[in-house]
Structures are given as structure tokens and as C-alpha cells.
Design an enzyme around this catalytic site. Structure first.
Site, PDB file in Angstrom:
ATOM      1  N   TYR A   1      -1.420   0.549  10.231  1.00 54.06           N
ATOM      2  CA  TYR A   1      -1.737  -0.427   9.061  1.00 54.06           C
ATOM      3  C   TYR A   1      -0.503  -0.160   8.091  1.00 54.06           C
ATOM      4  CZ  TYR A   1      -3.474  -0.849   4.184  1.00 54.06           C
ATOM      5  OH  TYR A   1      -3.519  -1.486   2.810  1.00 54.06           O
TER       6      TYR A   1
ATOM      7  N   LYS B   1       2.244  -3.216   6.561  1.00 60.14           N
ATOM      8  CA  LYS B   1       2.461  -3.647   5.096  1.00 60.14           C
ATOM      9  C   LYS B   1       3.999  -3.493   4.970  1.00 60.14           C
ATOM     10  CE  LYS B   1      -1.765  -4.261   3.362  1.00 60.14           C
ATOM     11  NZ  LYS B   1      -1.887  -5.408   2.710  1.00 60.14           N
TER      12      LYS B   1
ATOM     13  N   SER C   1       0.946  -1.103  -0.074  1.00 59.79           N
ATOM     14  CA  SER C   1      -0.254  -0.072   0.069  1.00 59.79           C
ATOM     15  C   SER C   1       0.880   1.276  -0.010  1.00 59.79           C
ATOM     16  CB  SER C   1      -1.021   0.083   1.271  1.00 59.79           C
ATOM     17  OG  SER C   1      -1.560   1.337   1.346  1.00 59.79           O
TER      18      SER C   1
HETATM   19  C1  WQD Z   1      -9.891   9.675   0.372  1.00 60.59           C
HETATM   20  C2  WQD Z   1     -10.013  11.290   0.592  1.00 60.59           C
HETATM   21  C3  WQD Z   1     -10.485  12.052   3.050  1.00 60.59           C
HETATM   22  C4  WQD Z   1     -14.093   9.654   3.605  1.00 60.59           C
HETATM   23  C5  WQD Z   1      -7.009   4.969   2.580  1.00 60.59           C
HETATM   24  C6  WQD Z   1      -6.174   4.291   3.502  1.00 60.59           C
HETATM   25  C7  WQD Z   1      -4.871   3.898   2.620  1.00 60.59           C
HETATM   26  C8  WQD Z   1      -5.415   2.945   1.509  1.00 60.59           C
HETATM   27  C9  WQD Z   1      -6.558   3.713   0.758  1.00 60.59           C
HETATM   28  C10 WQD Z   1      -5.432   0.759   1.500  1.00 60.59           C
HETATM   29  C11 WQD Z   1      -9.397  11.878   1.828  1.00 60.59           C
HETATM   30  C12 WQD Z   1     -11.729  12.175   2.063  1.00 60.59           C
HETATM   31  C13 WQD Z   1     -13.072  10.249   2.915  1.00 60.59           C
HETATM   32  C14 WQD Z   1     -15.256  10.694   3.933  1.00 60.59           C
HETATM   33  C15 WQD Z   1     -13.927  12.401   3.210  1.00 60.59           C
HETATM   34  N1  WQD Z   1      -5.719   1.694   1.615  1.00 60.59           N
HETATM   35  N2  WQD Z   1     -12.978  11.696   2.754  1.00 60.59           N
HETATM   36  N3  WQD Z   1     -15.072  11.966   3.770  1.00 60.59           N
HETATM   37  O1  WQD Z   1      -7.370   7.830   3.585  1.00 60.59           O
HETATM   38  O2  WQD Z   1      -6.644   8.390   1.124  1.00 60.59           O
HETATM   39  O3  WQD Z   1      -6.390   6.283   1.998  1.00 60.59           O
HETATM   40  O4  WQD Z   1      -7.471   4.304   1.774  1.00 60.59           O
HETATM   41  O5  WQD Z   1      -4.342   0.562   1.065  1.00 60.59           O
HETATM   42  O6  WQD Z   1      -4.026   3.094   3.230  1.00 60.59           O
HETATM   43  O7  WQD Z   1      -5.325   4.840   4.563  1.00 60.59           O
HETATM   44  O8  WQD Z   1      -8.795   7.107   1.536  1.00 60.59           O
HETATM   45  O9  WQD Z   1     -11.005   7.087   0.744  1.00 60.59           O
HETATM   46  O10 WQD Z   1     -10.587   7.111   3.301  1.00 60.59           O
HETATM   47  O11 WQD Z   1     -10.063   9.300   1.809  1.00 60.59           O
HETATM   48  O12 WQD Z   1     -13.708  13.811   3.042  1.00 60.59           O
HETATM   49  O13 WQD Z   1     -16.340  10.239   4.440  1.00 60.59           O
HETATM   50  O14 WQD Z   1     -11.664  11.432   0.890  1.00 60.59           O
HETATM   51  O15 WQD Z   1     -10.254  13.266   3.732  1.00 60.59           O
HETATM   52  O16 WQD Z   1      -9.000  13.204   1.589  1.00 60.59           O
HETATM   53  P1  WQD Z   1      -7.149   7.443   2.057  1.00 60.59           P
HETATM   54  P2  WQD Z   1     -10.050   7.696   1.903  1.00 60.59           P
END
Ligand code: WQD
Length: 329
Positions: free
Chosen positions: A140, A144, A116
């Protein structure tokens, strides 16, 4: 090749299984079904229910003899890993060490690992290439990275060649519509937006709009699961042909903000997405973007489905009938 896919009934795992079988490989799914969905299982695959936490389960399934293991059985909620590190240590670390040991016992020589972008932590520069420092910002991501380091040792000491595929933000659904299982209680942006657009929830929170980005909301590199799946097959071919370990980013280098996702979902669904802007989420960087030239050069991989339109349309195909499905259930 004979391929064992752990977590093959999961969101990404099921797409990898379909692609491997489409490419003519013989696939066995190994899944404990804690997160996997029966509806995601490719009927052409052999299915074995089991846990990487039980060495007896692993020895039993590995009796069948495999050329390659593709390991996608792990938990991936970064926030949850900070609240329950013990669960993540047990499932992600112990489970993977058990699997690597089973590979050594059973003479399985090739190991494709679902890593990841979380190994990089807070970006020091973007786009992030594989030379970027690896300083995970959550447990997490640490699990990895620890697994990647173990794989490096087992390659040196036991000749188990590995590919560590560092996914950026996995999204979308099978463009052929063969996989339709929805994640339960999703935390990631696109399924959350889809739940609002399809009436599964009334509204959502946007975590901050004061980042140094074009519209102030978080920017990410969304990679389509079909493109992730083709990368797994290409990485496997590379390991077998070159007998050299591989560590590559899987992303597009294309920026996409939270508001871009919301707007595109409203355009595609024809429904409004009600949201409230709230404070930033702990640990969230403003921009995360992949440099994936290495994957292009080494395994001849180019993401062809990872444009926002396809990402959202393929996902809406899965969510759009939700109200109808709910009424019928
Ligand atoms: C994306 C953007 C949030 C939800 C995570 C893991 C990472 C990987 C991918 C596995 C950010 C914003 C989100 C919401 C929002 N997983 N958001 N409201 O955090 O980039 O990565 O998933 O490998 O390890 O950390 O993904 O989809 O949670 O967030 O505003 O209800 O959407 O702040 O900017 P993230 P995400």
C-alpha cells in the site's frame, strides 16, 4: 475554484468536500461507491458516480471543466495490500495514472494527492520529517510512493503542479456532526475500539504490549479528519498562488498509545472495552510520529481538533447510538 474530488463519498473525502464547500468552492464528487456512503455526500456538492478505472467516465466528468483535482479514491488497508497486491496495483496505480492522463487531456493544472506516512516504512527516527528515507514496508505504501514519483514527472513534463499530503493516522469525525457514515469491517484502531464500546463486537485484540513505549503498546500520531480537510484547502491555495509542488506530512507530533485510546473511549462512553493482549502484528513499528513543521511553515496549517478528547468524542457521537440503530434496522 471548480474542484473535482475523487473518493468524495469516502471517510476522508467527505470531510474534504464539506470543507471545500464551506470555503466557497464549487465541488463535484466522483466516486464509484465501492467504499463511499450515500449518507456522507454533502448535499451542496454535485455527485457523479464513476470509476477512475474507466477513462470514458473520467473524460465525461472532466468535460465540465475543473481547476483542481483532489484525489482520494484509493484503497488503504496495508495488511490487505500484502495479500492482494494486484487489487492495489489496479485500483491505486492504474486508477491514478488514468486520472493524471485525464488531467493532461483536459488541461487541469493542479492535483492534490492523498498520500500517506506509509511511504516512510519503519521509522529510522521520530518525529519523522519529510527528509526521512522513503522505504515502504507494505505494498500500500509502495503504491503511494510510486504515485508521488509519477506526479513529480508529470509536473516536470506537463506542468501539472501537485501536492502530496502524507497523512499520519486519520481519525475522528466532523466536529459539526454532519458526517456519520461508519466504515464497514474497519481494521484501524479507533473504529475497532468504538465497535467494542458500542456493542457492535464483544472484544478486540491489542497487538503487542512489549514495545519500547510508555505502556508497551503501539504509539501513533492521530490526526483529526477536519484538520486533514483544512490542510487540503490550504495546499490547494498554495499550489495556485506559488505554482510550486508541495510534499508535506500531516500529523501532530503528539504521542498516543493503544491503551490511551481504550482508556479515553471508556471515559467518554462510560462503557468498558474488553480486550486481549496478543502478539505483535507483522510490520507494526512501536512508534510512528510526524514532524509537520513544514506544513505549518509553508501552508500556515495547525491541527486544532487533533487532541485525543476531540478525536474520541467526535467518533463516539457516531457510534454511541449503534445498539439503538441496530434494533431499529
Ligand atoms: C494503530 C495501532 C496497532 C487495531 C494504518 C496504515 C497506514 C495508515 C493508517 C492510510 C497499532 C494497534 C490496531 C487493533 C491494535 N493508513 N491496533 N488492535 O497500522 O498505524 O496505520 O492506518 O494511510 O498506512 O498502515 O493504524 O489503526 O491499524 O493501528 O492493537 O485491532 O493500533 O498495532 O499500534 P496503523 P492502525
Amino acid at each position: 475554484m471548480k474542484v473535482l474530488v475523487t473518493g468524495g463519498a469516502g471517510y476522508i473525502g467527505s470531510h474534504v468536500v464539506f470543507e471545500l464547500i464551506d470555503q466557497g468552492h464549487d465541488v463535484t464528487i466522483f466516486d464509484d461507491m465501492s467504499l463511499g456512503l450515500v449518507e456522507n455526500i454533502d448535499p451542496r456538492a454535485t455527485f457523479v458516480k464513476g470509476s477512475t478505472l474507466k477513462e470514458s467516465d473520467l473524460d465525461a466528468v472532466c468535460q465540465n471543466g475543473f481547476d483542481v483535482v483532489v484525489h482520494l479514491a484509493a484503497w488503504k488497508a496495508a495488511g490487505e495490500s500484502m495479500a492482494y497486491p494486484g487489487k492495489y496495483a489496479k485500483n491505486n496505480l492504474n486508477g491514478t495514472v488514468n486520472l493524471i492522463n485525464a488531467c493532461e487531456r483536459k488541461g487541469i493544472k493542479y492535483f492534490i494527492f492523498s498520500s500517506s506516512a506509509a511511504v516512510y516504512g519503519t521509522p529510522e527516527y521520530v518525529p519523522i520529517d519529510e527528509a526521512h528515507p522513503v522505504i515502504p514496508a507494505n505494498y500500500y505504501g509502495e503504491t503511494k510512493l510510486m504515485i508521488e514519483k509519477n506526479l513529480e514527472w508529470f509536473s516536470k513534463l506537463k506542468g501539472i503542479r501537485y501536492a502530496a499530503l502524507r497523512y499520519f493516522n486519520a481519525a475522528g469525525y466532523d466536529v459539526q456532526g454532519r458526517i456519520r457514515g461508519k466504515e464497514q469491517k474497519p481494521q484501524n484502531l479507533i473504529p475497532v475500539v468504538m465497535e467494542v464500546a458500542s456493542g457492535m463486537r464483544d472484544e478486540m485484540n491489542v497487538f503487542g504490549n512489549d514495545y519500547n513505549t510508555k505502556d508497551g503498546t503501539g504509539v501513533r500520531d492521530y490526526i483529526h479528519v477536519n484538520d486533514l480537510a483544512t490542510a487540503h484547502v490550504k495546499a490547494m491555495d498554495y499550489l495556485i498562488e506559488k505554482d510550486i509542488d508541495l510534499v508535506v506530512n500531516l500529523g501532530t507530533g503528539k504521542k498516543c498509545s493503544v491503551l490511551d485510546v481504550i482508556q479515553k473511549t471508556e471515559d467518554v462512553s462510560g462503557n468498558s472495552v474488553k480486550f486481549n493482549v496478543v502478539g505483535r502484528r507483522d510490520g507494526d513499528p512501536g512508534t510512528v510520529l510526524a514532524g509537520s513543521q513544514k506544513a505549518h511553515d509553508l501552508i500556515n496549517w495547525t491541527p486544532i481538533n487533533s487532541n485525543l478528547d476531540t478525536l474520541i468524542r467526535s467518533t463516539w457521537q457516531v457510534y454511541k447510538n449503534n445498539k439503538l440503530e441496530e434494533a431499529q434496522s
